[in-house]
Enzyme design. Sequence first.
Site: not given
Length: 191
Positions: A14, A19, A64, A66
Amino acid sequence: MHAFIGLGNPGVRYADTRHNAGFDVIDTWLRRLGLELAPISERFHGTIAKIGGLPVALVKPVTFMNRSGYAVREAVGHYELDVDRIVVVCDDVNLPFGTLRLRSKGSHGGHRGLESIIDTLGTEAFARQRIGVDQPRDADTLVDYVLEEFTKKEATDLPIVLDRACDQLEVFVSEGCGEAANRYNGPSFTD
Protein backbone atom coordinates in the site's frame (compact mmCIF):
# COMPACT_ATOMS: atom_id res chain seq x y z
CA MET A 1 -0.50 17.60 23.96
CA HIS A 2 -1.44 17.76 20.29
CA ALA A 3 -1.40 14.73 17.98
CA PHE A 4 -1.23 14.28 14.22
CA ILE A 5 -2.65 10.90 13.24
CA GLY A 6 -2.06 9.91 9.63
CA LEU A 7 -4.36 7.28 8.16
CA GLY A 8 -3.33 4.61 5.69
CA ASN A 9 -2.85 0.90 5.26
CA PRO A 10 0.30 -0.81 6.57
CA GLY A 11 2.64 -2.79 4.35
CA VAL A 12 4.70 -2.37 1.21
CA ARG A 13 1.75 -3.27 -1.02
CA TYR A 14 0.00 0.00 0.00
CA ALA A 15 3.01 2.34 0.06
CA ASP A 16 2.70 5.28 -2.32
CA THR A 17 -1.04 4.75 -2.87
CA ARG A 18 -3.58 7.54 -2.73
CA HIS A 19 -5.24 6.02 0.35
CA ASN A 20 -1.96 6.44 2.28
CA ALA A 21 -1.84 10.24 1.95
CA GLY A 22 -2.19 10.51 5.74
CA PHE A 23 0.83 8.24 6.24
CA ASP A 24 2.73 10.41 3.72
CA VAL A 25 2.14 13.54 5.82
CA ILE A 26 3.48 11.81 8.94
CA ASP A 27 6.50 10.56 6.94
CA THR A 28 7.16 14.13 5.79
CA TRP A 29 7.19 15.28 9.42
CA LEU A 30 9.57 12.46 10.35
CA ARG A 31 12.00 13.45 7.56
CA ARG A 32 11.81 17.13 8.55
CA LEU A 33 12.58 16.36 12.18
CA GLY A 34 14.95 13.41 11.72
CA LEU A 35 12.71 11.15 13.80
CA GLU A 36 11.42 7.60 13.46
CA LEU A 37 8.25 5.98 14.72
CA ALA A 38 8.47 3.19 17.27
CA PRO A 39 5.93 0.42 17.83
CA ILE A 40 3.87 1.49 20.83
CA SER A 41 1.28 -1.27 20.63
CA GLU A 42 0.07 -3.89 18.17
CA ARG A 43 -2.28 -1.24 16.78
CA PHE A 44 -0.14 1.88 16.34
CA HIS A 45 3.35 3.28 15.98
CA GLY A 46 4.23 6.71 17.30
CA THR A 47 6.76 9.19 18.60
CA ILE A 48 6.78 12.56 20.33
CA ALA A 49 8.07 15.56 18.35
CA LYS A 50 8.53 19.23 19.14
CA ILE A 51 6.59 21.35 16.66
CA GLY A 52 6.29 25.08 17.20
CA GLY A 53 8.00 24.51 20.56
CA LEU A 54 5.21 22.21 21.76
CA PRO A 55 5.06 18.42 22.14
CA VAL A 56 3.10 16.68 19.38
CA ALA A 57 2.48 12.95 19.10
CA LEU A 58 2.98 11.66 15.55
CA VAL A 59 0.95 8.50 15.07
CA LYS A 60 0.32 5.90 12.37
CA PRO A 61 -2.24 3.16 12.97
CA VAL A 62 -0.98 -0.26 11.86
CA THR A 63 -4.49 -1.61 11.72
CA PHE A 64 -5.99 -1.41 8.27
CA MET A 65 -7.86 1.75 7.29
CA ASN A 66 -11.32 0.46 8.17
CA ARG A 67 -10.18 -0.39 11.71
CA SER A 68 -8.28 2.84 12.42
CA GLY A 69 -10.58 3.73 15.31
CA TYR A 70 -9.14 0.99 17.53
CA ALA A 71 -5.62 2.35 17.06
CA VAL A 72 -6.72 5.94 17.61
CA ARG A 73 -8.54 5.00 20.82
CA GLU A 74 -5.36 3.33 22.10
CA ALA A 75 -3.23 6.35 21.12
CA VAL A 76 -5.64 8.71 22.90
CA GLY A 77 -5.27 6.63 26.07
CA HIS A 78 -1.52 6.09 25.77
CA TYR A 79 -0.67 9.77 25.26
CA GLU A 80 -3.58 11.06 27.42
CA LEU A 81 -4.78 13.16 24.49
CA ASP A 82 -7.65 15.61 24.48
CA VAL A 83 -9.71 14.84 21.39
CA ASP A 84 -9.92 18.54 20.47
CA ARG A 85 -6.11 18.61 20.02
CA ILE A 86 -6.04 15.72 17.55
CA VAL A 87 -5.80 16.17 13.80
CA VAL A 88 -6.59 13.07 11.75
CA VAL A 89 -4.98 13.31 8.31
CA CYS A 90 -6.53 11.37 5.42
CA ASP A 91 -7.10 11.25 1.67
CA ASP A 92 -10.26 12.65 0.10
CA VAL A 93 -11.53 11.66 -3.34
CA ASN A 94 -14.04 14.51 -3.33
CA LEU A 95 -11.29 17.15 -3.46
CA PRO A 96 -9.10 17.87 -6.50
CA PHE A 97 -5.54 16.59 -6.26
CA GLY A 98 -3.47 18.73 -3.89
CA THR A 99 -6.37 20.59 -2.27
CA LEU A 100 -6.25 20.82 1.53
CA ARG A 101 -9.29 21.05 3.77
CA LEU A 102 -8.87 21.36 7.54
CA ARG A 103 -11.99 21.38 9.72
CA SER A 104 -12.43 21.22 13.48
CA LYS A 105 -15.16 18.55 13.27
CA GLY A 106 -17.58 16.92 10.88
CA SER A 107 -18.94 13.69 9.50
CA HIS A 108 -16.88 10.92 7.94
CA GLY A 109 -18.09 11.91 4.49
CA GLY A 110 -17.87 8.32 3.29
CA HIS A 111 -14.24 7.81 4.43
CA ARG A 112 -14.07 4.42 6.17
CA GLY A 113 -11.10 5.38 8.35
CA LEU A 114 -12.88 8.45 9.71
CA GLU A 115 -16.05 6.39 10.14
CA SER A 116 -14.13 3.87 12.26
CA ILE A 117 -12.67 6.64 14.44
CA ILE A 118 -16.03 8.34 14.93
CA ASP A 119 -17.66 5.01 15.82
CA THR A 120 -14.89 4.08 18.25
CA LEU A 121 -14.44 7.46 19.97
CA GLY A 122 -18.17 8.21 19.91
CA THR A 123 -17.63 11.76 18.68
CA GLU A 124 -17.13 13.75 15.48
CA ALA A 125 -15.49 16.58 17.46
CA PHE A 126 -11.89 16.11 16.32
CA ALA A 127 -10.08 18.00 13.59
CA ARG A 128 -9.40 16.36 10.27
CA GLN A 129 -7.11 17.44 7.48
CA ARG A 130 -8.23 16.08 4.13
CA ILE A 131 -5.71 15.76 1.31
CA GLY A 132 -7.36 15.89 -2.12
CA VAL A 133 -6.49 12.91 -4.32
CA ASP A 134 -9.13 13.55 -7.01
CA GLN A 135 -11.87 11.19 -8.21
CA PRO A 136 -11.73 8.21 -10.54
CA ARG A 137 -13.49 8.70 -13.87
CA ASP A 138 -15.74 5.77 -13.06
CA ALA A 139 -17.27 5.81 -9.56
CA ASP A 140 -17.50 2.01 -9.67
CA THR A 141 -13.69 1.83 -9.53
CA LEU A 142 -13.32 3.93 -6.37
CA VAL A 143 -11.82 1.18 -4.20
CA ASP A 144 -9.25 0.24 -6.84
CA TYR A 145 -8.51 3.92 -7.51
CA VAL A 146 -7.58 4.82 -3.92
CA LEU A 147 -5.39 1.71 -3.70
CA GLU A 148 -3.46 2.69 -6.84
CA GLU A 149 -0.23 4.63 -6.79
CA PHE A 150 -0.32 8.30 -7.75
CA THR A 151 0.26 9.04 -11.41
CA LYS A 152 3.78 10.07 -12.40
CA LYS A 153 2.73 13.75 -12.55
CA GLU A 154 0.96 13.53 -9.18
CA ALA A 155 3.96 11.79 -7.61
CA THR A 156 6.19 14.61 -8.87
CA ASP A 157 3.87 17.26 -7.36
CA LEU A 158 3.07 15.37 -4.15
CA PRO A 159 6.04 16.66 -2.07
CA ILE A 160 4.74 20.22 -2.54
CA VAL A 161 1.32 19.15 -1.26
CA LEU A 162 2.79 17.27 1.70
CA ASP A 163 5.02 20.19 2.72
CA ARG A 164 2.01 22.51 2.55
CA ALA A 165 -0.02 20.06 4.65
CA CYS A 166 2.76 20.02 7.28
CA ASP A 167 2.91 23.82 7.27
CA GLN A 168 -0.84 23.91 7.89
CA LEU A 169 -0.51 21.49 10.80
CA GLU A 170 2.23 23.61 12.34
CA VAL A 171 -0.11 26.62 12.26
CA PHE A 172 -2.82 24.42 13.84
CA VAL A 173 -0.51 23.89 16.82
CA SER A 174 0.71 27.47 17.14
CA GLU A 175 -2.34 29.53 16.14
CA GLY A 176 -5.34 27.18 16.15
CA CYS A 177 -7.58 25.43 13.67
CA GLY A 178 -9.34 28.53 12.36
CA GLU A 179 -6.13 30.33 11.38
CA ALA A 180 -4.63 27.17 9.87
CA ALA A 181 -7.78 26.63 7.79
CA ASN A 182 -7.96 30.26 6.67
CA ARG A 183 -4.33 30.31 5.61
CA TYR A 184 -4.02 26.95 3.84
CA ASN A 185 -7.42 25.49 2.89
CA GLY A 186 -7.67 25.32 -0.87
CA PRO A 187 -5.63 24.21 -3.86
CA SER A 188 -1.87 23.77 -3.66
CA PHE A 189 -1.45 24.75 -7.29
CA THR A 190 -2.80 27.57 -9.41
CA ASP A 191 -3.45 27.09 -13.10
